[in-house]
Write an enzyme that holds these catalytic residues in place. Structure first.
Site, PDB file in Angstrom:
ATOM      1  N   LYS A  25       0.872  -1.185   0.000  1.00 24.38           N
ATOM      2  CA  LYS A  25       0.000   0.000   0.000  1.00 24.38           C
ATOM      3  C   LYS A  25       0.906   1.233   0.000  1.00 24.38           C
ATOM      4  O   LYS A  25       1.765   1.362   0.858  1.00 24.38           O
ATOM      5  CB  LYS A  25      -0.880  -0.026   1.266  1.00 24.38           C
ATOM      6  N   ARG A  74     -14.298   1.644  16.901  1.00 21.73           N
ATOM      7  CA  ARG A  74     -15.086   2.884  16.890  1.00 21.73           C
ATOM      8  C   ARG A  74     -16.575   2.579  16.878  1.00 21.73           C
ATOM      9  O   ARG A  74     -17.349   3.138  17.624  1.00 21.73           O
ATOM     10  CB  ARG A  74     -14.732   3.724  15.643  1.00 21.73           C
TER      11      ARG A  74
HETATM   12  O1  PNS Z   1      -4.314   0.761  10.961  1.00 20.35           O
HETATM   13  P1  PNS Z   1      -4.731  -0.499  10.271  1.00 20.35           P
HETATM   14  O2  PNS Z   1      -4.394  -0.407   8.802  1.00 20.35           O
HETATM   15  O3  PNS Z   1      -6.162  -0.845  10.541  1.00 20.35           O
HETATM   16  O4  PNS Z   1      -3.839  -1.711  10.900  1.00 20.35           O
HETATM   17  C1  PNS Z   1      -3.920  -3.019  10.390  1.00 20.35           C
HETATM   18  C2  PNS Z   1      -2.807  -3.922  10.981  1.00 20.35           C
HETATM   19  C3  PNS Z   1      -1.452  -3.273  10.851  1.00 20.35           C
HETATM   20  C4  PNS Z   1      -3.104  -4.166  12.451  1.00 20.35           C
HETATM   21  C5  PNS Z   1      -2.853  -5.285  10.222  1.00 20.35           C
HETATM   22  O5  PNS Z   1      -2.894  -5.043   8.843  1.00 20.35           O
HETATM   23  C6  PNS Z   1      -1.673  -6.207  10.532  1.00 20.35           C
HETATM   24  O6  PNS Z   1      -1.564  -6.707  11.630  1.00 20.35           O
HETATM   25  N1  PNS Z   1      -0.782  -6.399   9.548  1.00 20.35           N
HETATM   26  C7  PNS Z   1       0.416  -7.208   9.691  1.00 20.35           C
HETATM   27  C8  PNS Z   1       0.336  -8.502   8.892  1.00 20.35           C
HETATM   28  C9  PNS Z   1      -0.391  -9.575   9.664  1.00 20.35           C
HETATM   29  O7  PNS Z   1      -0.020  -9.980  10.742  1.00 20.35           O
HETATM   30  N2  PNS Z   1      -1.517 -10.053   9.065  1.00 20.35           N
HETATM   31  C10 PNS Z   1      -2.358 -11.070   9.630  1.00 20.35           C
HETATM   32  C11 PNS Z   1      -3.435 -10.454  10.509  1.00 20.35           C
HETATM   33  S1  PNS Z   1      -4.548 -11.667  11.136  1.00 20.35           S
END
Ligand code: PNS
Length: 165
Positions: free
Chosen positions: A48, A97
Site C-alpha cells: 500500500k 469505533r
Molecule cells: O491501521 P490499520 O491499517 O487498521 O492496521 C492493520 C494492521 C497493521 C493491524 C494489520 O494489517 C496487521 O496486523 N498487519 C500485519 C500482517 C499480519 O499480521 N496479518 C495477519 C493479521 S490476522
C-alpha cells in the site's frame, strides 16, 4: 494471603498511522494508563503506497507521544504475531469505533489467536467525539482542501498542509 508478583504487561498497538489522528492518540493515552508499557508499532506496508513515509509517520508519532513516558514508537513488517513474540509483548491493543469495525477486528483477533494463542487482543473504545474519525478520511479532506483542525494533532495538521500544497 500470598502476594503474587505480577509481571509488567507490555502491550502493542499496531496500525498504519497514515497519519496518526486524535482518535489514535486518545487510544494511546487510554492504553498507556492501564498497561505498564505500550509500543505503538507502525506497519511497514509493502503493497500500500502511504501518503507519509515510514520515517515521517514515526517522527509524527514520536512527537505526539513524547509526553507519555511509558510509550515507545517502533515499526514492523511481516506478521504482527512474529513481531509481538520478538518484543515479548503479551497484549495486542486495537480500537473499535463502531459496530462496523467489529467484524474485521474479530476476524483479525481470532486469526492472531490461532497463530499465537498466548497473545491476548484487547479492544478499547476511543472518545465518542472520535468515533467517526479515520486516517483515510483525514487524508481525503486534506487533499480536497478541507480543514482537519481538531481531528489530528497540530504537528500532523502542519505536515498535511505541506504535503498537499
Ligand atoms: O491501521 P490499520 O491499517 O487498521 O492496521 C492493520 C494492521 C497493521 C493491524 C494489520 O494489517 C496487521 O496486523 N498487519 C500485519 C500482517 C499480519 O499480521 N496479518 C495477519 C493479521 S490476522
Amino acid at each position: 494471603m500470598k502476594h503474587l508478583k505480577m509481571k509488567p504487561v507490555l502491550a502493542i498497538y499496531p496500525g498504519s498511522f497514515d497519519p496518526v489522528t486524535n482518535g489514535h492518540l486518545d487510544l494511546i493515552e487510554r492504553g498507556a494508563k492501564i498497561f505498564d508499557r505500550l509500543v505503538v508499532a507502525i506497519l511497514q506496508n509493502a503493497d500500500k503506497e502511504p501518503l507519509f513515509s515510514l520515517a515521517e509517520r514515526t517522527e509524527m508519532l514520536r512527537e505526539v507521544t513524547a509526553p507519555l513516558p511509558n510509550v515507545d514508537v517502533d515499526c514492523f513488517h511481516g506478521l504482527l504475531v512474529d513481531y509481538a513474540r520478538q518484543r515479548k509483548g503479551q497484549v495486542l491493543l486495537r480500537g473499535i469505533r463502531a459496530v462496523s469495525d467489529y467484524e474485521f477486528e474479530l476476524q483479525m483477533a481470532m486469526m492472531n489467536r490461532k497463530l499465537e494463542p498466548g497473545l491476548e487482543t484487547v479492544f478499547m473504545l476511543p472518545a465518542a467525539e472520535y468515533s467517526f474519525l479515520s486516517s483515510r478520511l483525514v487524508r481525503e479532506i486534506a487533499r480536497l482542501g478541507g480543514s482537519v483542525s481538531g481531528l489530528v494533532p497540530v504537528a500532523v495538521e502542519r505536515r498535511l498542509r505541506a504535503k498537499v500544497i
